[in-house]
Design a protein around this motif. Structure first.
Motif, mmCIF file in Angstrom:
data_model
loop_
_atom_site.group_PDB
_atom_site.id
_atom_site.type_symbol
_atom_site.label_atom_id
_atom_site.label_comp_id
_atom_site.label_asym_id
_atom_site.label_seq_id
_atom_site.Cartn_x
_atom_site.Cartn_y
_atom_site.Cartn_z
ATOM 1 N N LEU A 84 -33.122 3.704 35.642
ATOM 2 C CA LEU A 84 -32.067 4.570 35.122
ATOM 3 C C LEU A 84 -31.977 5.896 35.874
ATOM 4 C CD1 LEU A 84 -32.485 4.145 31.239
ATOM 5 C CD2 LEU A 84 -30.639 3.266 32.678
ATOM 6 N N TYR A 85 -33.076 6.334 36.451
ATOM 7 C CA TYR A 85 -33.106 7.694 37.007
ATOM 8 C C TYR A 85 -32.064 7.911 38.105
ATOM 9 C CZ TYR A 85 -34.676 11.991 39.127
ATOM 10 O OH TYR A 85 -34.722 13.270 39.636
ATOM 11 N N LEU B 240 -24.757 10.697 38.381
ATOM 12 C CA LEU B 240 -23.710 11.027 37.388
ATOM 13 C C LEU B 240 -23.939 12.376 36.712
ATOM 14 C CD1 LEU B 240 -23.366 7.512 35.679
ATOM 15 C CD2 LEU B 240 -21.758 8.579 37.278
ATOM 16 N N GLY B 241 -25.027 13.062 37.073
ATOM 17 C CA GLY B 241 -25.311 14.369 36.470
ATOM 18 C C GLY B 241 -25.796 14.284 35.037
ATOM 19 N N GLY C 22 -27.350 12.211 28.506
ATOM 20 C CA GLY C 22 -28.152 11.286 29.302
ATOM 21 C C GLY C 22 -29.283 10.683 28.491
ATOM 22 N N LEU C 23 -29.966 11.522 27.687
ATOM 23 C CA LEU C 23 -31.041 11.010 26.832
ATOM 24 C C LEU C 23 -30.502 10.038 25.791
ATOM 25 C CD1 LEU C 23 -33.235 14.188 26.219
ATOM 26 C CD2 LEU C 23 -34.003 12.018 27.195
ATOM 27 N N VAL C 24 -29.336 10.361 25.233
ATOM 28 C CA VAL C 24 -28.755 9.479 24.209
ATOM 29 C C VAL C 24 -28.432 8.107 24.804
ATOM 30 C CG1 VAL C 24 -26.757 9.146 22.700
ATOM 31 C CG2 VAL C 24 -27.860 11.380 22.821
ATOM 32 N N VAL D 105 -35.749 11.224 32.394
ATOM 33 C CA VAL D 105 -34.364 11.654 32.183
ATOM 34 C C VAL D 105 -34.266 13.086 31.670
ATOM 35 C CG1 VAL D 105 -32.220 11.118 30.958
ATOM 36 C CG2 VAL D 105 -33.688 9.271 31.778
ATOM 37 N N SER D 106 -35.241 13.510 30.838
ATOM 38 C CA SER D 106 -35.157 14.862 30.277
ATOM 39 C C SER D 106 -35.582 15.894 31.325
ATOM 40 C CB SER D 106 -36.036 14.976 29.038
ATOM 41 O OG SER D 106 -37.399 14.931 29.395
#
Length: 258
Positions: free
Chosen positions: A119-120, A126-127, A134-136, A210-211
């Motif tokens: 996913l990274y 995509l920012g 992004g986390l959701v 992601v965070s």
């Protein structure tokens, strides 16, 4: 060996295994109330200073708020998508159902670290890295299988002739869904939503990728706290996570009995 003695030995073994499993949790709880500035067991004295510090320090309280927002948004999105997928799966043939179900259950089967690494790169382009959306989205991918499993289990046992009967009596598709289908599926949807919330609220591997400084969840903050600051505040945060999990599992047990 008599049957009663054998049952007693099995019960004793099961009790010891349960004690072994919950022992780490039982140790963390008293540590969170220690008066010292470092983690000790047995704890020295009794104080709630670390819980007060948790809510006073912005990095800890902010991470709790972020985790709650992300978990609620993930629950809503995963529950909606998972319920729609489950309703679609019951209308497929048995063979197609198995193939499609396997596709949607892949995030549960594939190691989380692989999902996080995969996913990274697209999220970075995509920012979406270090953002709440992004986390959701990342947590929704992980939580979706739990909703699909719970809702599918109820949908497959549902008597769909009730829906046909409602339609034959003049109910519109929306009314038949709201008055017949939704009440029957409600326990599965509620159970899936609870597991989706817990999956997001407790997730750390994908969140580490992601965070970032703009969206740090509580498990990530705890990970950073263990690495750079060995303090009983981590034990206090663990107890709060445990309390949330116990409350939601109690709710799941209550809904299951209903």
């Amino acid at each position: 060996m008599t049957r009663g003695l054998g049952n007693g030995i099995l019960s004793a073994i099961a009790g010891l295994l349960c004690l072994f499993l919950i022992m780490p949790t039982l140790i963390v709880a008293p540590i969170s109330f220690t008066q010292t500035d470092f983690i000790t067991f047995p704890p020295r004295g009794f104080s709630t200073r670390w819980y007060e510090a948790f809510f006073e320090r912005p990095e800890w309280y902010g991470s709790l708020v972020t985790s709650t927002i992300v978990a609620i948004a993930t629950t809503l999105l995963a529950t909606l998508l998972g319920s729609m997928i489950a309703l679609g799966l019951v209308r497929l043939s048995r063979r197609a159902n198995r193939l499609v179900s396997f596709f949607f259950l892949l995030p549960m089967i594939v190691p989380t670290i692989i999902t996080a690494a995969a996913l990274y790169s697209p999220f970075a382009k995509l920012g979406l890295v270090a953002t709440v959306p992004g986390l959701v989205l990342a947590h929704t991918i992980l939580a979706l299988p739990f909703v699909v499993i719970n809702v599918s289990a109820v949908a497959q046992s549902m008597d769909w002739r009730m829906v046909n009967a409602a339609r034959s009596l003049g109910a519109s598709p929306l009314t038949a869904f709201r008055r017949v289908t939704l009440p029957v599926l409600a326990p599965g949807i509620a159970a899936g939503a609870i597991f989706a919330f817990l999956t997001s609220f407790d997730e750390v591997v994908v969140a580490l990728f992601v965070s970032g400084s703009g969206a740090t969840t509580l498990p990530v903050q705890m990970w950073s706290g263990i690495r750079f600051e060995i303090s009983p505040i981590v034990a206090a945060a663990s107890c709060l996570l445990l309390l949330v999990s116990c409350l939601l599992l109690a709710l799941f047990w209550f809904l299951k009995r209903k």
